[in-house]
Motif scaffolding. Structure first.
Motif, short mmCIF file in Angstrom:
data_model
loop_
_atom_site.label_atom_id
_atom_site.label_comp_id
_atom_site.label_asym_id
_atom_site.label_seq_id
_atom_site.Cartn_x
_atom_site.Cartn_y
_atom_site.Cartn_z
N ARG A 86 40.01 58.66 104.91
CA ARG A 86 39.00 59.35 105.71
C ARG A 86 38.70 60.72 105.11
NH1 ARG A 86 41.22 60.83 111.55
NH2 ARG A 86 39.64 62.45 111.38
N GLU A 87 37.53 61.24 105.43
CA GLU A 87 37.11 62.56 104.96
C GLU A 87 37.62 63.63 105.93
OE1 GLU A 87 32.92 63.33 103.49
OE2 GLU A 87 32.90 64.47 105.37
N VAL A 88 38.18 64.69 105.37
CA VAL A 88 38.69 65.79 106.19
C VAL A 88 38.00 67.08 105.77
CG1 VAL A 88 40.71 67.17 106.81
CG2 VAL A 88 40.96 64.70 106.45
N ILE A 89 37.31 67.71 106.72
CA ILE A 89 36.72 69.02 106.47
C ILE A 89 37.72 70.05 107.02
CG2 ILE A 89 34.73 70.52 106.75
CD1 ILE A 89 34.13 67.88 105.33
N PHE A 90 38.45 70.69 106.13
CA PHE A 90 39.53 71.59 106.56
C PHE A 90 38.98 72.97 106.91
CE2 PHE A 90 39.43 70.90 101.96
CZ PHE A 90 39.18 72.17 101.47
N GLN A 91 39.79 73.74 107.64
CA GLN A 91 39.30 75.00 108.21
C GLN A 91 38.95 76.05 107.16
OE1 GLN A 91 38.62 74.59 111.43
NE2 GLN A 91 39.58 72.61 111.06
N ALA A 92 39.64 76.04 106.02
CA ALA A 92 39.29 77.01 104.97
C ALA A 92 37.87 76.78 104.47
CB ALA A 92 40.29 76.92 103.82
N ALA A 93 37.49 75.50 104.35
CA ALA A 93 36.12 75.18 103.93
C ALA A 93 35.12 75.59 105.01
CB ALA A 93 36.00 73.69 103.64
N LYS A 94 35.46 75.39 106.27
CA LYS A 94 34.58 75.79 107.36
C LYS A 94 34.44 77.31 107.40
CE LYS A 94 35.44 71.84 110.41
NZ LYS A 94 35.92 71.40 111.74
N THR A 95 35.55 78.00 107.14
CA THR A 95 35.51 79.46 107.11
C THR A 95 34.58 79.94 106.00
OG1 THR A 95 37.79 79.55 107.93
CG2 THR A 95 36.91 81.55 106.92
N SER A 96 34.69 79.31 104.84
CA SER A 96 33.82 79.65 103.72
C SER A 96 32.36 79.44 104.08
CB SER A 96 34.19 78.81 102.49
OG SER A 96 33.29 79.03 101.43
N MET A 97 32.09 78.38 104.81
CA MET A 97 30.72 78.07 105.23
C MET A 97 30.16 79.20 106.10
SD MET A 97 29.47 74.76 107.45
CE MET A 97 30.52 73.70 106.45
N VAL A 98 30.98 79.71 107.02
CA VAL A 98 30.53 80.77 107.92
C VAL A 98 30.34 82.08 107.17
CG1 VAL A 98 31.05 82.10 109.99
CG2 VAL A 98 31.67 79.68 109.90
N LEU A 99 31.31 82.42 106.32
CA LEU A 99 31.26 83.70 105.62
C LEU A 99 30.25 83.71 104.48
CD1 LEU A 99 35.05 84.70 105.35
CD2 LEU A 99 33.39 85.37 107.09
N GLY A 100 29.95 82.52 103.97
CA GLY A 100 29.04 82.44 102.84
C GLY A 100 29.66 82.93 101.55
N GLU A 101 30.97 82.72 101.41
CA GLU A 101 31.69 83.13 100.21
C GLU A 101 32.91 82.21 100.02
OE1 GLU A 101 34.67 86.62 101.62
OE2 GLU A 101 32.54 87.05 101.94
N PRO A 102 33.43 82.13 98.80
CA PRO A 102 34.59 81.25 98.57
C PRO A 102 35.83 81.77 99.30
CG PRO A 102 33.51 81.84 96.50
CD PRO A 102 32.94 82.74 97.55
N ILE A 103 36.70 80.83 99.66
CA ILE A 103 38.01 81.14 100.22
C ILE A 103 39.06 80.64 99.24
CG2 ILE A 103 39.62 80.70 102.12
CD1 ILE A 103 37.22 82.37 102.95
N ALA A 104 40.06 81.44 98.96
CA ALA A 104 41.13 81.02 98.06
C ALA A 104 42.19 80.26 98.86
CB ALA A 104 41.75 82.23 97.38
N VAL A 105 42.80 79.25 98.23
CA VAL A 105 43.88 78.51 98.88
C VAL A 105 45.06 78.42 97.91
CG1 VAL A 105 42.38 77.20 100.40
CG2 VAL A 105 42.91 76.28 98.14
N VAL A 106 46.27 78.35 98.51
CA VAL A 106 47.49 78.24 97.72
C VAL A 106 48.14 76.89 97.96
CG1 VAL A 106 47.93 80.72 97.65
CG2 VAL A 106 48.84 79.37 99.53
N ASP A 107 49.01 76.49 97.05
CA ASP A 107 49.61 75.16 97.09
C ASP A 107 50.90 75.16 97.91
OD1 ASP A 107 50.32 72.57 96.68
OD2 ASP A 107 50.28 72.65 94.49
N LEU A 108 50.77 74.92 99.20
CA LEU A 108 51.92 74.88 100.10
C LEU A 108 52.85 73.71 99.79
CD1 LEU A 108 53.38 76.06 102.57
CD2 LEU A 108 51.83 74.73 104.03
N VAL A 109 52.32 72.65 99.21
CA VAL A 109 53.14 71.50 98.86
C VAL A 109 54.28 71.92 97.93
CG1 VAL A 109 53.18 69.25 97.71
CG2 VAL A 109 51.25 69.88 99.17
N LYS A 110 54.03 72.96 97.12
CA LYS A 110 55.03 73.43 96.15
C LYS A 110 55.97 74.48 96.74
CE LYS A 110 53.57 70.93 92.69
NZ LYS A 110 52.41 70.27 93.29
#
Length: 338
Positions: A86-110
């Motif tokens: 399934r497709e997941v639109i995560f909150q960082a992407a939604k935040t970027s959409m509202v702000l109109g700028e990229p959001i950085a993400v880090v690799d929590l899996v590691k």
């Protein structure tokens, strides 16, 4: 307030992932109004109502991101993930959409290593001197052994990584996530202050509230909404997480407390157990060995029930946690017998 002389750029890091990015964005916009450069970073971990597949989203499942380094990425309003068919639109992407700028993400899996290295890469990329690690509610101040704690894993990994970078912890809206009570979070803040770790505090402004309202029209965050309720004069309990928890709304939910990350980490008795973890599973096992229940344990059990067609409610969530605690205590007693 909490800024070193010469600070020009702040990176507001949403340590708990999901909706914490909404409040991190509100604080970032506030920093810009006083002439600072600021950016937003986050871990990518959605609650099961958004993404039922357990655990944080790995980078390899993200489409539409731009790699910064080995442990960091930029996402935008068109970024998404594909998990479990399934497709997941995560909150960082939604935040970027509202702000109109990229959001950085880090690799929590590691694990702690991945978050620490990811933050270093992002700070270098944006030219920031200071990481402000944002936690809505205050669970990042927990010891791990509180009965009402539900989700320590991401927060503790974020705290361990932040302490290694001499960061600032920003506890916003104490008690708003329905886990630790507001009174308990304030007591923990007092303990940090007693140990010399209090750096300052800030109340949200009318413009902050307006910005947060716009962000939360798109971004999903029950905890961050407590700020809006408090700004409207709400006083009293509100239910969260399908009724499995509740938070008490007061004007204190309009405050952000800034604390020294190393001091906060020094008051956490289990942080040293996960400091060297280079995978999230390592950190989870370390906490489980101490009978500490995590959000990953909850999600794995919920996912099994969802696959069986069970409709999840608050009572089921509470029962999952109780069974974990009971089983762990029984096994601990058995292992301690001669």
């Amino acid at each position: 307030m909490f800024l070193s002389r010469g600070t020009k750029c702040l990176l507001f890091f949403a340590a708990g992932g999901g909706g914490d990015a909404a409040t991190a964005s509100m604080l970032s916009l506030a920093a810009r109004r006083v002439g600072l450069k600021s950016f937003v970073a986050s871990v990518i971990w959605e609650r099961f109502v958004v993404d039922p597949v357990p655990g944080p989203i790995p980078f390899e499942e993200i489409v539409g991101g731009k790699i910064i380094g080995n442990f960091s990425m930029l996402v935008n309003g068109f970024s998404k993930a594909f998990r479990g068919g399934r497709e997941v639109i995560f909150q960082a992407a939604k935040t970027s959409m509202v702000l109109g700028e990229p959001i950085a993400v880090v690799d929590l899996v590691k694990g702690v290593y991945g978050v620490m290295k990811g933050l270093e890469e992002i700070m270098s990329y944006f030219g920031c001197e200071t990481v402000v690690t944002v936690d809505v509610g205050g669970d990042i101040l927990a010891t791990g052994f509180e009965d009402d704690l539900w989700s320590p894993l991401a927060d503790f990994i974020g705290l361990a990584a932040s302490a290694s970078l001499n960061s600032v912890i920003a506890v916003h809206s104490p008690g708003s996530d329905g886990e630790l009570s507001q009174e308990y979070v304030l007591k923990r803040i007092s303990l940090v202050a007693e140990n010399g770790g209090y750096l300052g505090a800030r109340g949200v402004t009318k413009e902050d509230v307006e910005n947060l309202e716009k962000i939360l029209e798109v971004v999903e965050s029950e905890a961050s909404r407590a700020t809006l309720l408090a700004a409207k004069g709400v006083w009293g309990f509100t239910a969260l997480r399908k009724g499995s928890r509740e938070s008490f709304i007061t004007p204190v939910n309009l405050l952000t407390f800034f604390l020294d990350a190393k001091t906060v980490a020094s008051l956490n008795p289990v942080i040293k157990e996960i400091n060297n973890c280079e995978e999230i599973e390592c950190a989870r096992k370390k906490l489980n060995s101490l009978c500490i229940f995590t959000e990953l344990d909850l999600e794995e059990e919920v996912y099994k029930l969802i696959q069986k067609g069970v409709e999840i409610n608050g009572n089921i969530l509470v029962d999952i946690k109780k069974r974990f605690k009971s089983t762990c205590k029984t096994l601990t007693k058995q292992s301690s017998k001669p």
